[in-house]
Design a protein around this motif. Structure first.
Motif, mmCIF file in Angstrom:
data_model
loop_
_atom_site.group_PDB
_atom_site.id
_atom_site.type_symbol
_atom_site.label_atom_id
_atom_site.label_comp_id
_atom_site.label_asym_id
_atom_site.label_seq_id
_atom_site.Cartn_x
_atom_site.Cartn_y
_atom_site.Cartn_z
ATOM 1 N N ASN A 188 -27.822 2.571 -19.314
ATOM 2 C CA ASN A 188 -28.548 1.503 -20.936
ATOM 3 C C ASN A 188 -27.236 -0.670 -19.469
ATOM 4 N N TRP A 189 -27.893 -0.594 -18.746
ATOM 5 C CA TRP A 189 -27.020 -1.639 -17.973
ATOM 6 C C TRP A 189 -27.409 -2.856 -18.728
ATOM 7 N N ASP A 190 -26.438 -3.600 -18.522
ATOM 8 C CA ASP A 190 -26.913 -4.990 -19.118
ATOM 9 C C ASP A 190 -27.253 -6.286 -18.491
ATOM 10 N N CYS A 191 -27.369 -5.532 -17.237
ATOM 11 C CA CYS A 191 -27.486 -6.583 -15.950
ATOM 12 C C CYS A 191 -28.386 -5.897 -15.092
ATOM 13 N N LEU A 192 -29.643 -5.907 -14.419
ATOM 14 C CA LEU A 192 -30.456 -6.054 -13.625
ATOM 15 C C LEU A 192 -30.557 -7.007 -12.430
ATOM 16 N N PHE A 193 -29.535 -6.874 -11.088
ATOM 17 C CA PHE A 193 -30.478 -8.071 -9.892
ATOM 18 C C PHE A 193 -31.580 -7.007 -9.499
ATOM 19 N N PHE A 194 -32.245 -7.944 -8.691
ATOM 20 C CA PHE A 194 -33.498 -7.192 -7.748
ATOM 21 C C PHE A 194 -32.860 -8.163 -6.283
ATOM 22 N N HIS A 195 -32.761 -7.793 -5.927
ATOM 23 C CA HIS A 195 -32.748 -7.858 -4.418
ATOM 24 C C HIS A 195 -32.896 -7.555 -3.317
ATOM 25 N N ASP A 196 -33.824 -8.423 -2.287
ATOM 26 C CA ASP A 196 -34.268 -8.813 -1.511
ATOM 27 C C ASP A 196 -32.816 -7.950 0.077
ATOM 28 N N VAL A 197 -33.957 -6.915 0.419
ATOM 29 C CA VAL A 197 -33.054 -5.618 1.114
ATOM 30 C C VAL A 197 -32.437 -6.424 2.585
ATOM 31 N N ASP A 198 -32.884 -7.439 3.293
ATOM 32 C CA ASP A 198 -32.156 -7.873 3.809
ATOM 33 C C ASP A 198 -31.637 -9.389 3.738
ATOM 34 N N LEU A 199 -30.751 -9.740 2.643
ATOM 35 C CA LEU A 199 -30.415 -11.013 2.538
ATOM 36 C C LEU A 199 -28.928 -9.864 1.783
ATOM 37 N N ILE A 200 -27.781 -11.044 2.680
ATOM 38 C CA ILE A 200 -26.583 -10.520 2.828
ATOM 39 C C ILE A 200 -25.409 -11.906 1.722
ATOM 40 N N PRO A 201 -25.119 -11.263 1.035
ATOM 41 C CA PRO A 201 -24.232 -12.666 0.126
ATOM 42 C C PRO A 201 -23.482 -13.268 1.224
ATOM 43 N N GLU A 202 -22.477 -14.070 1.134
ATOM 44 C CA GLU A 202 -21.751 -14.817 1.721
ATOM 45 C C GLU A 202 -20.162 -15.431 0.632
ATOM 46 N N ASP A 203 -20.742 -15.071 -0.210
ATOM 47 C CA ASP A 203 -19.145 -15.504 -1.264
ATOM 48 C C ASP A 203 -19.161 -14.731 -2.573
ATOM 49 N N ASP A 204 -17.960 -14.408 -2.997
ATOM 50 C CA ASP A 204 -17.821 -13.170 -3.603
ATOM 51 C C ASP A 204 -17.690 -13.916 -4.740
ATOM 52 N N ARG A 205 -17.738 -15.216 -4.700
ATOM 53 C CA ARG A 205 -17.543 -16.135 -6.426
ATOM 54 C C ARG A 205 -18.957 -15.498 -6.673
ATOM 55 N N ASN A 206 -20.228 -15.540 -6.097
ATOM 56 C CA ASN A 206 -21.635 -15.387 -6.559
ATOM 57 C C ASN A 206 -21.542 -14.606 -7.546
ATOM 58 N N THR A 207 -21.330 -14.374 -8.637
ATOM 59 C CA THR A 207 -20.645 -12.582 -9.718
ATOM 60 C C THR A 207 -21.991 -12.054 -9.826
ATOM 61 N N TYR A 208 -22.104 -10.414 -9.405
ATOM 62 C CA TYR A 208 -23.723 -10.549 -10.011
ATOM 63 C C TYR A 208 -23.558 -9.541 -11.523
ATOM 64 N N ILE A 209 -23.494 -11.123 -12.156
ATOM 65 C CA ILE A 209 -24.060 -10.968 -13.966
ATOM 66 C C ILE A 209 -24.658 -11.577 -14.462
ATOM 67 N N CYS A 210 -25.047 -11.125 -15.360
ATOM 68 C CA CYS A 210 -26.565 -12.325 -16.078
ATOM 69 C C CYS A 210 -25.997 -13.161 -16.409
ATOM 70 N N ASP A 211 -26.624 -14.296 -16.826
ATOM 71 C CA ASP A 211 -26.940 -15.446 -17.457
ATOM 72 C C ASP A 211 -26.867 -15.554 -18.974
ATOM 73 N N ALA A 212 -26.748 -17.006 -19.514
ATOM 74 C CA ALA A 212 -28.054 -16.248 -20.883
ATOM 75 C C ALA A 212 -29.116 -16.905 -20.761
ATOM 76 N N ASN A 213 -29.595 -17.576 -19.449
ATOM 77 C CA ASN A 213 -30.827 -17.345 -18.791
ATOM 78 C C ASN A 213 -31.172 -16.792 -18.141
ATOM 79 N N PRO A 214 -32.238 -16.253 -16.957
ATOM 80 C CA PRO A 214 -32.867 -15.873 -16.148
ATOM 81 C C PRO A 214 -32.516 -16.609 -14.811
ATOM 82 N N LYS A 215 -31.156 -15.772 -13.839
ATOM 83 C CA LYS A 215 -30.686 -16.701 -12.785
ATOM 84 C C LYS A 215 -31.223 -16.337 -11.590
ATOM 85 N N HIS A 216 -31.190 -17.168 -10.870
ATOM 86 C CA HIS A 216 -31.627 -16.703 -9.336
ATOM 87 C C HIS A 216 -30.301 -17.457 -8.164
ATOM 88 N N ALA A 217 -29.807 -16.233 -8.560
ATOM 89 C CA ALA A 217 -28.644 -16.153 -7.550
ATOM 90 C C ALA A 217 -28.262 -16.636 -6.203
#
Length: 372
Positions: A188-217
């Protein structure tokens, strides 16, 4: 007199040249001093995190993150903000990387690509859903960076690769519908991130948690000059809670080929009574692994006509109409691989399609089959 004036002229010219050389040397020294002090100032950014222009190694000091509590310690909740977040990450793509190497660098990731912080109880549980076909080269780089990235954020997480079987045209959005349903069946996941395989995040302050509304990371990709291409853009990496997903009836199933589904999803957010949230451009940075358009993922010529009908079709095409057959479920060391037959534009085949070769992994897979 003329000879005397000539001597003075040469003397002044000589002194002038010396002054110019001294000025240049002084300027170079000044620039070095300025650079030195700028590096000192950049060592902190409000909360004292490194903001080096080149970024830090995502695996630096990961053993501190992995420290387990002693038997006398009581397991408490992790802090609201992880103390292991460092900021910008240096991203490169070294040749010769293998999944076995990634596995060795992430010893606390267990079967199925699951992880829980060893020193505290995570406040957040996040599933990463990655639509996939024939992108093994990109996948190993994403896993190399994503696992330590998520561990630094002290998340309870799992990574799901949704692998489209057969040779028919790729359908990213329908694979994401499959990913949501199958991931929620496991936990029962709190949050689901839908992630393209060719995109690498460059800053770990970009937290992979959900907001009150849909989030575009993925607000700032290098292919767009680290700028948002347009306001309704919802592509690359996005996050939904289960409630968000239900409100917008999931994703469209009828976008076969490249293009259109991201904009359809963005419209669904609005039609579901929600709005898009985003991190800052400075934080939501991603580097794309360069590649050509995939075979079997040609540009969808119908995408604009379909987008024009989203307001009429969104309740009739989505999570409530997603049909598919599970060909194989494999809990591998770094991720859960779900190979799925999603059919064609004409509908779902009644017999499972022959699966494409799946991402190679050093461990033997555990196989399960099913239908939905």
């Amino acid at each position: 007199m003329v000879s005397f004036q000539s001597k003075w002229r040469y003397l002044f010219m000589f002194l002038g040249v010396q002054l110019v050389v001294m000025a240049l040397l002084s300027r170079e020294g000044y620039q070095r001093r300025v650079s030195y002090f700028m590096r000192i100032f950049r060592k902190s950014d409000g909360v004292g995190r490194n903001l080096s222009a080149t970024g830090s190694d995502v695996y630096a000091n990961l053993t501190i993150v992995a420290r387990a509590p002693s038997s006398s310690e009581v397991m408490t909740y992790c802090p609201q903000t992880s103390p292991f977040i460092r900021g910008p990450i240096h991203v490169s793509f070294p040749s010769g990387l293998t999944l076995a190497q990634v596995q060795r660098k992430n010893p606390l990731v267990v079967r199925g690509g699951r992880y829980r912080p060893p020193g505290c109880e995570s406040r957040h549980s996040t599933a990463i859903i990655i639509p996939h076909r024939n992108r093994e080269h990109h996948l190993k780089f994403l896993l190399y960076y994503l696992h330590p990235f998520l561990q630094r954020q002290q998340l309870n997480y799992g990574i799901y690769i949704i692998h489209q079987a057969g040779n028919y045209t790729f359908n990213r959005a329908k694979l994401m519908n499959v990913g949501f349903r199958e991931a929620m069946r496991e936990e029962n996941w709190d949050c689901l991130f839908f992630h393209d395989v060719d995109l690498i995040p460059e800053d770990d302050r970009n937290t992979y948690i959900c907001d009150a509304n849909p989030k575009h990371a993925a607000i700032a990709m290098d292919k767009f000059g680290y700028k948002l291409p347009y306001n309704l853009y919802f592509g690359g990496v996005s996050a939904l809670t289960p409630l968000h997903y239900l409100k917008m009836n999931g994703f469209p199933n009828n976008y076969w080929g490249w293009g259109g589904e991201d904009d359809d999803i963005g419209v669904r957010v609005s039609l579901g009574g929600m709005h898009i949230t985003r991190p800052s451009v400075r934080v939501g940075r991603y580097k794309m692994i360069k590649h050509k358009l995939d075979k079997g993922n040609d540009i969808n010529p119908k995408r604009f006509n379909m987008l024009a009908k989203t307001r009429q079709s969104w309740k009739l095409d989505g999570m409530n109409t997603a049909e598919y057959e599970i060909v194989r479920r494999q809990h591998r060391p770094l991720y859960t691989n779900i190979t799925v037959d999603i059919g064609t534009e004409e509908g779902l085949h009644k017999t499972p399609a022959a699966a494409q070769p799946e991402p190679v992994d050093p461990a033997k897979p555990n196989q399960e089959q099913g239908k939905s």
